[in-house]
Design a protein around this motif. Sequence first.
Motif, short mmCIF file in Angstrom:
data_model
loop_
_atom_site.label_atom_id
_atom_site.label_comp_id
_atom_site.label_asym_id
_atom_site.label_seq_id
_atom_site.Cartn_x
_atom_site.Cartn_y
_atom_site.Cartn_z
N LEU A 1 0.83 -1.21 0.00
CA LEU A 1 0.00 0.00 0.00
C LEU A 1 0.86 1.26 0.00
N TYR A 2 1.97 1.24 0.71
CA TYR A 2 2.87 2.39 0.72
C TYR A 2 3.44 2.62 -0.68
N SER A 3 3.84 1.55 -1.36
CA SER A 3 4.38 1.69 -2.71
C SER A 3 3.32 2.16 -3.69
N LEU A 4 2.12 1.62 -3.59
CA LEU A 4 1.05 2.00 -4.51
C LEU A 4 0.59 3.44 -4.30
N TYR A 5 0.81 3.95 -3.09
CA TYR A 5 0.43 5.35 -2.83
C TYR A 5 1.05 6.27 -3.86
N TRP A 6 2.31 6.05 -4.24
CA TRP A 6 3.00 6.94 -5.16
C TRP A 6 2.42 6.83 -6.57
N TYR A 7 1.86 5.67 -6.90
CA TYR A 7 1.16 5.53 -8.18
C TYR A 7 -0.08 6.43 -8.18
N PHE A 8 -0.89 6.31 -7.13
CA PHE A 8 -2.12 7.11 -7.06
C PHE A 8 -1.80 8.60 -7.00
N LEU A 9 -0.74 8.95 -6.28
CA LEU A 9 -0.35 10.36 -6.18
C LEU A 9 0.05 10.89 -7.54
N ALA A 10 0.84 10.12 -8.29
CA ALA A 10 1.26 10.55 -9.63
C ALA A 10 0.06 10.68 -10.55
N ASP A 11 -0.90 9.77 -10.43
CA ASP A 11 -2.08 9.80 -11.29
C ASP A 11 -2.94 11.03 -11.01
N ARG A 12 -3.01 11.45 -9.77
CA ARG A 12 -3.90 12.56 -9.40
C ARG A 12 -3.27 13.92 -9.62
N SER A 13 -1.96 13.98 -9.85
CA SER A 13 -1.31 15.28 -10.01
C SER A 13 -1.75 15.95 -11.31
N VAL B 1 -17.86 11.15 -11.15
CA VAL B 1 -17.09 9.93 -11.34
C VAL B 1 -15.64 10.20 -10.98
N ASN B 2 -15.13 9.48 -10.00
CA ASN B 2 -13.71 9.57 -9.65
C ASN B 2 -12.97 8.48 -10.40
N ARG B 3 -11.94 8.88 -11.14
CA ARG B 3 -11.21 7.95 -11.98
C ARG B 3 -9.77 7.79 -11.49
N ALA B 4 -9.21 6.63 -11.77
CA ALA B 4 -7.80 6.36 -11.47
C ALA B 4 -7.25 5.50 -12.59
N PHE B 5 -6.12 5.91 -13.12
CA PHE B 5 -5.44 5.15 -14.18
C PHE B 5 -6.37 4.89 -15.37
N ASP B 6 -7.14 5.94 -15.70
CA ASP B 6 -8.05 5.90 -16.85
C ASP B 6 -9.17 4.89 -16.67
N HIS B 7 -9.53 4.55 -15.42
CA HIS B 7 -10.64 3.65 -15.12
C HIS B 7 -11.49 4.27 -14.01
N GLU B 8 -12.73 3.89 -13.98
CA GLU B 8 -13.62 4.40 -12.94
C GLU B 8 -13.26 3.77 -11.60
N SER C 1 -10.13 18.79 -14.83
CA SER C 1 -10.88 18.42 -13.63
C SER C 1 -9.99 18.40 -12.38
N LYS C 2 -8.75 17.90 -12.52
CA LYS C 2 -7.89 17.80 -11.34
C LYS C 2 -7.56 19.18 -10.78
N TRP C 3 -7.51 20.17 -11.65
CA TRP C 3 -7.25 21.54 -11.22
C TRP C 3 -8.53 22.23 -10.77
N LEU C 4 -9.56 22.13 -11.58
CA LEU C 4 -10.80 22.86 -11.30
C LEU C 4 -11.49 22.35 -10.04
N ASN C 5 -11.36 21.06 -9.76
CA ASN C 5 -12.04 20.48 -8.60
C ASN C 5 -11.50 21.01 -7.27
N THR C 6 -10.35 21.68 -7.31
CA THR C 6 -9.80 22.26 -6.08
C THR C 6 -10.34 23.66 -5.81
N LYS C 7 -11.15 24.18 -6.74
CA LYS C 7 -11.65 25.55 -6.60
C LYS C 7 -13.10 25.54 -6.11
#
Length: 923
Positions: free
Chosen positions: A283-295, A404-411, A662-668
Amino acid sequence: MFRVLKEASTLSSSEEVLFSVVIAVYNNAEYASDLYRSLECQSKVEGGWEVIIVNDGSTDSSLSIAENWQKKSRLNIRVLDKTNSGVSVARNHGISECSGKWITFVDSDDVLHRDYMASLEDFLRRDRHNMASLLATRSVIYNEKTGILVDNHPLAWKFKHGDRLVDINQQPHVVHLGGHATVVRRDFIEANSIRFNENVRPGFEDADFIGRYLGKFERPVIGLVASARYYYRKRSNGTSLIDTTWTKPEKFSHEPKYGHLGMLRSITADRGYTPKWAQNTVLYSLYWYFLADRSWNSPIAGVQKQLLDDFWVVLHEIMMYIDVDVLRQFSLRNYGWYLSEGIIRQFKNNSWVKSEGHTVYRWGGITSKKKTQKFVYSYIGVKPKEQFFVDGKRVTPVHTNTVVNRAFDHELMTERILNLPSHGKVRIWLDNKEATIVRMPPFNRLPSFADEMDPDLILSGESKIVSPHAVTSEYKKANGGLTKKAIVGINALASRGSEEAWVNNKYVIRSVYDILSRVVKRKYQNWIILHNKSKDAKILRASLQPEVCVNYKHAWIFIDRPDRGDDNAEHLYRYVRKNHPNVNIWFLIEESAPDWNRLSADGFNLLPYGSEKTITAVLNAKFILSSHMDAGIFDLIDRKRFGATSAKRVFLQHGMNMNDISKWLNTKDLPLMITSARPELEALVSERSQYRISKREAKLTGLPRHDKLVKMSKETPVSERQNILIAPTWRKYLSDDMAVLDSEVARRDFILGTDFYKSWQGLLNSTTIREMAQRNGLNIVFALHDHLTEFARLFDFGDHVSVLPYREMSVQKMLANTRLLVTDYSSLSTEAAIANSPVIYYQFDSESIYSGKHSFKKDWFDYKINGFGPVCNSQSSVEGSLIDIESNAWEPFNLYKKRLSETLPYLDGSACARVVHQIMKIA
């Protein structure tokens, strides 16, 4: 090929090798002297130790440097040479040559503290019951560029309390992934045939090795050797393996399949269950995948879809080994609610907070205006049947939104947002079963160690101060007189200075000077902060005086950008000034901006950006209306210094939005956002979009500046216009690449060698475009992007091309006099089409533009389907399109006119009126 270059010096029969240091070397010539010096100068160790260097087919002088060191060194060194096969293969070769009781792996560009080996030996001596399965040393980040050492590794919390033994079955949050800071038992890895998995790449190979190793122990115990300091180099040029892994396809194929999944399968097979420490490691290693995807500028944007599809399948297999309670309790990194809920919903069909049925989260407080309460729940697939009750009476939501929250081009999950009346007890039923309503609980803090330790895990002797950081901490806590404080301070300074001098290979006095300089600078900055706090308090008091506030009461503050106007905010300001004279309007811009004098002469009520007047205005404003919402515009004043404004933000946009933001606008937090295109609005507010903005906030009005552009375009027919405008967009990755270049000459040479420069230079110097401009009496204007201003002279394409920086250009005046626009991806193409100018898209790098190297990410807009002109991938194709347009009397083809009218319905000169109407509705 694998060969021994020189036999190591032999040890006496009575001398036992305690440690074997394995170093895999590939092109480390630049860093070799630092590492070898730190090994050569290690303090005395009673047990013998050896160094095994494996040259992995280096193409620089790494091999000869290692050989020369071996010849001169007093140490027991063996140098091996092999063809390039990767770090795992090299380390495995090294392991086979080891003779020590313990093996440690050191990266070839790092540095060891002078007491590193002695600290390991001392720890083993204090481990009276020989409990340690593995020793983990303390990684300290060494910033190569600044020379500063920072003890802020994400897992550094483990070492804050000194040396200790930890049974990770009892404390599974203590994970260790770095092979460079790992010491393992040689007899154990040989007995179990443990080696680095050569299929695990480009990352996680260390964690995989460590996990498989620890999985063989019935009771795995990690010895946390806080006193052994390992300096992990953060390269200034960004070429470390960890900096470049996201660009490799294996990051999504080999690493998750053979690493994360392979390790979990192996450990489960050995133990008969999946230990929680192994789950936490993954889970610690996968965190960096999710973080990179959401940036926002995600490096994953350019990964091939098939790779992401395969990764998604493997991710599901991995999560089969992860317990839902481990997901809920994971606290090594903060996944945030959306990811935590999404992962549990997607992979476990459950929710972050445990409940018997569906969990609904009560979000925030009650809104003061409409007396509603926000509730959120998640689901996958078909939306549940919803029923809502307040005090037993059936009610209808005031507002709903489905995201819809997406990760790695999937829902990942669908998030259902509900605003319900708050005047009584709320009950929610989903699929005919009452849901559990909970308040959003706080996330777990970093874990701590158990208060009680098993007797056999208690080290002998006392844990000493383990780092200069601890010495500094002792200085800060020191009580007593000035003399005692001074003595402790001198000790702290000497300790820090000695450490930095060691790592940077310079005199201690120089390091002490550098540290004192940083301390003085920090003290000065702290003094400035304290001074500013007092100053800010005075400003705030003055700003809130009634006689001052009256000037800005209920003000509408307009801003385009701090350094310029001439965008939607300026155009809307003009409309409000003329048609709503009772509105208190102000325009915000830097006093040094070129547009300041122009707007002042036109009678604008101007506010100097960043001035004390701005503070008063913003705190009393009713609306902040801007064509941009970047940092420094969304918050016009520092909320930490002056508090938050109650002004509502209206996003006027800079142009028709074509890409996924969306990743930028959703923070506003935006109560109103205007749009100009039907598909643009649909992409924002459609059911199950990726945007949190809804129909309540996003409105289709047209852009204010288009009112004037339509009028101007009618005044000058396209056949009478004088310019061919060439306006390429910039490439973010070019800025990133230039940032590491430390001279103007290097940056200039870099630009001249890019496809970006060569492609535009080739087009502007083509015979076709030169002759076309000449026979039609046209000027060729190259619009120079702001990022290229310092290199303007490089874009001297000849006397037939005028180079005009964006900041010196009135875009609307230029478009009204443009007969043809050639761009690549710029939203300026929409403006040109509105002005009735034909457009050509020159997309020579179309295959790479959405690769994550640029900030573009596709949304609804496809240039070939929705664009306002032909899409060309080569210079010859552009030249052909130029000839076609010339033969069509410079008129846009009917196909593109039709697209424009269908896409932008409000080009009637009344966009400003519609925008003001929407603003009045939220007033």
